[in-house]
Design an enzyme around this catalytic site. Structure first.
Site, PDB file in Angstrom:
ATOM      1  N   PRO A  10       0.786  -1.230   0.000  1.00 45.05           N
ATOM      2  CA  PRO A  10       0.000   0.000   0.000  1.00 45.05           C
ATOM      3  C   PRO A  10       0.822   1.286   0.000  1.00 45.05           C
ATOM      4  CG  PRO A  10      -0.144  -1.123   2.119  1.00 45.05           C
ATOM      5  CD  PRO A  10       0.521  -2.073   1.166  1.00 45.05           C
ATOM      6  N   ASN A  11       0.329   2.236  -0.747  1.00 45.53           N
ATOM      7  CA  ASN A  11       0.873   3.597  -0.857  1.00 45.53           C
ATOM      8  C   ASN A  11       2.179   3.678  -1.644  1.00 45.53           C
ATOM      9  OD1 ASN A  11      -1.209   4.895   0.717  1.00 45.53           O
ATOM     10  ND2 ASN A  11      -0.331   3.851   2.472  1.00 45.53           N
ATOM     11  N   ARG A  18       5.504  11.093  -2.387  1.00 40.44           N
ATOM     12  CA  ARG A  18       5.212  10.758  -0.996  1.00 40.44           C
ATOM     13  C   ARG A  18       6.459  10.878  -0.141  1.00 40.44           C
ATOM     14  NH1 ARG A  18       4.899   4.567   1.177  1.00 40.44           N
ATOM     15  NH2 ARG A  18       4.089   5.088   3.222  1.00 40.44           N
ATOM     16  N   TYR A  23      11.517   8.473   1.365  1.00 40.92           N
ATOM     17  CA  TYR A  23      11.449   7.448   0.322  1.00 40.92           C
ATOM     18  C   TYR A  23      12.133   7.833  -0.987  1.00 40.92           C
ATOM     19  CZ  TYR A  23       8.082   5.478   3.586  1.00 40.92           C
ATOM     20  OH  TYR A  23       7.483   4.970   4.720  1.00 40.92           O
ATOM     21  N   ASN A  72       7.783  -5.685  -1.116  1.00 44.56           N
ATOM     22  CA  ASN A  72       7.795  -4.607  -0.134  1.00 44.56           C
ATOM     23  C   ASN A  72       6.361  -4.534   0.398  1.00 44.56           C
ATOM     24  OD1 ASN A  72       7.792  -2.327   1.415  1.00 44.56           O
ATOM     25  ND2 ASN A  72       8.916  -1.066  -0.057  1.00 44.56           N
ATOM     26  N   ALA A  75       3.142  -0.857   4.768  1.00 38.70           N
ATOM     27  CA  ALA A  75       2.570  -0.817   6.129  1.00 38.70           C
ATOM     28  C   ALA A  75       2.106  -2.195   6.603  1.00 38.70           C
ATOM     29  CB  ALA A  75       1.422   0.178   6.177  1.00 38.70           C
ATOM     30  N   GLU A  96      11.965  -9.918   1.500  1.00 38.44           N
ATOM     31  CA  GLU A  96      11.277  -8.682   1.921  1.00 38.44           C
ATOM     32  C   GLU A  96      12.229  -7.504   1.757  1.00 38.44           C
ATOM     33  OE1 GLU A  96       9.883  -8.982   5.976  1.00 38.44           O
ATOM     34  OE2 GLU A  96       9.961  -6.815   6.233  1.00 38.44           O
ATOM     35  N   HIS A  98      12.663  -3.026   1.997  1.00 37.81           N
ATOM     36  CA  HIS A  98      12.147  -1.721   2.394  1.00 37.81           C
ATOM     37  C   HIS A  98      13.092  -0.638   1.906  1.00 37.81           C
ATOM     38  CE1 HIS A  98       9.167  -3.558   4.929  1.00 37.81           C
ATOM     39  NE2 HIS A  98      10.111  -4.377   5.355  1.00 37.81           N
ATOM     40  N   ARG A 105      13.344   3.929  12.520  1.00 35.40           N
ATOM     41  CA  ARG A 105      12.169   4.814  12.472  1.00 35.40           C
ATOM     42  C   ARG A 105      11.283   4.612  13.707  1.00 35.40           C
ATOM     43  NH1 ARG A 105       9.431   4.521   6.812  1.00 35.40           N
ATOM     44  NH2 ARG A 105       8.406   6.353   7.707  1.00 35.40           N
TER      45      ARG A 105
END
Ligand code: DQA
Length: 149
Positions: A10-11, A18, A23, A72, A75, A96, A98, A105
């Site tokens: 998502p996103n 964004r 990012y 990825n 969230a 996975e 990121h 974070r």
């Protein structure tokens, strides 16, 4: 030819527009282009998929016939037992990735529900995370093929 599925959660369709400080400025198309280029050099072919919907990502993982999956989960990394179970049920390696270093974070991002059932995790290298993850995934696939011989 090795077939890979690349899933963006998502996103990530908003990349480039964004939170550029976290990012970067690359769009999802820029990143997919770079992944395709590196995959091509390594003799692999990629299908790309982006969804903002948990169940759709679960279905995509279940239905995939690829030799490996680069994901990825965004969230959903921190919340989705359903995606974790889909990864766990898969008999191909899942890596996975990121863009940001999730461990540097907010505390709620420090835990990945997916990482314990993934073949590996890359976090914090910006768009390079995808290329590093891709190379790691391809090496796992090659090792499995060798072991099966
Ligand atoms: C992310 C990190 C997640 O915590 C966040 O929710 C994202 C992107 C990353 O690539 O750094 O959407 O997966």
């Amino acid at each position: 030819m090795t077939r890979l599925l690349v899933i963006h959660g998502p996103n990530l369709d908003l990349l480039g527009a964004r939170e550029n400080d976290i990012y970067g400025t690359d769009t999802i198309e820029d990143i997919n282009g770079e992944i395709s280029r590196v995959a091509g050099e390594e003799g692999a072919d990629c299908e790309f998929y982006q969804s903002n919907h948990e169940g759709d990502i679960v279905d995509k993982i279940r239905d995939s016939r690829a030799d490996g999956i680069l994901i990825n989960p965004a969230a959903y990394t921190h919340t989705s037992v359903a995606i974790r179970d889909a990864v766990s049920a898969k008999n191909v390696p899942v890596v996975e990735v990121h863009l940001s270093n999730i461990y540097a974070r907010e505390e709620f991002r420090h835990k990945s529900l997916i990482a314990p059932v993934a073949a590996g995790e890359i976090s914090g290298f910006g768009r390079n995370s995808y290329c590093l993850g891709l190379k790691g995934l391809l090496s796992i696939i090659a090792n499995r093929k060798d072991a099966a011989r």
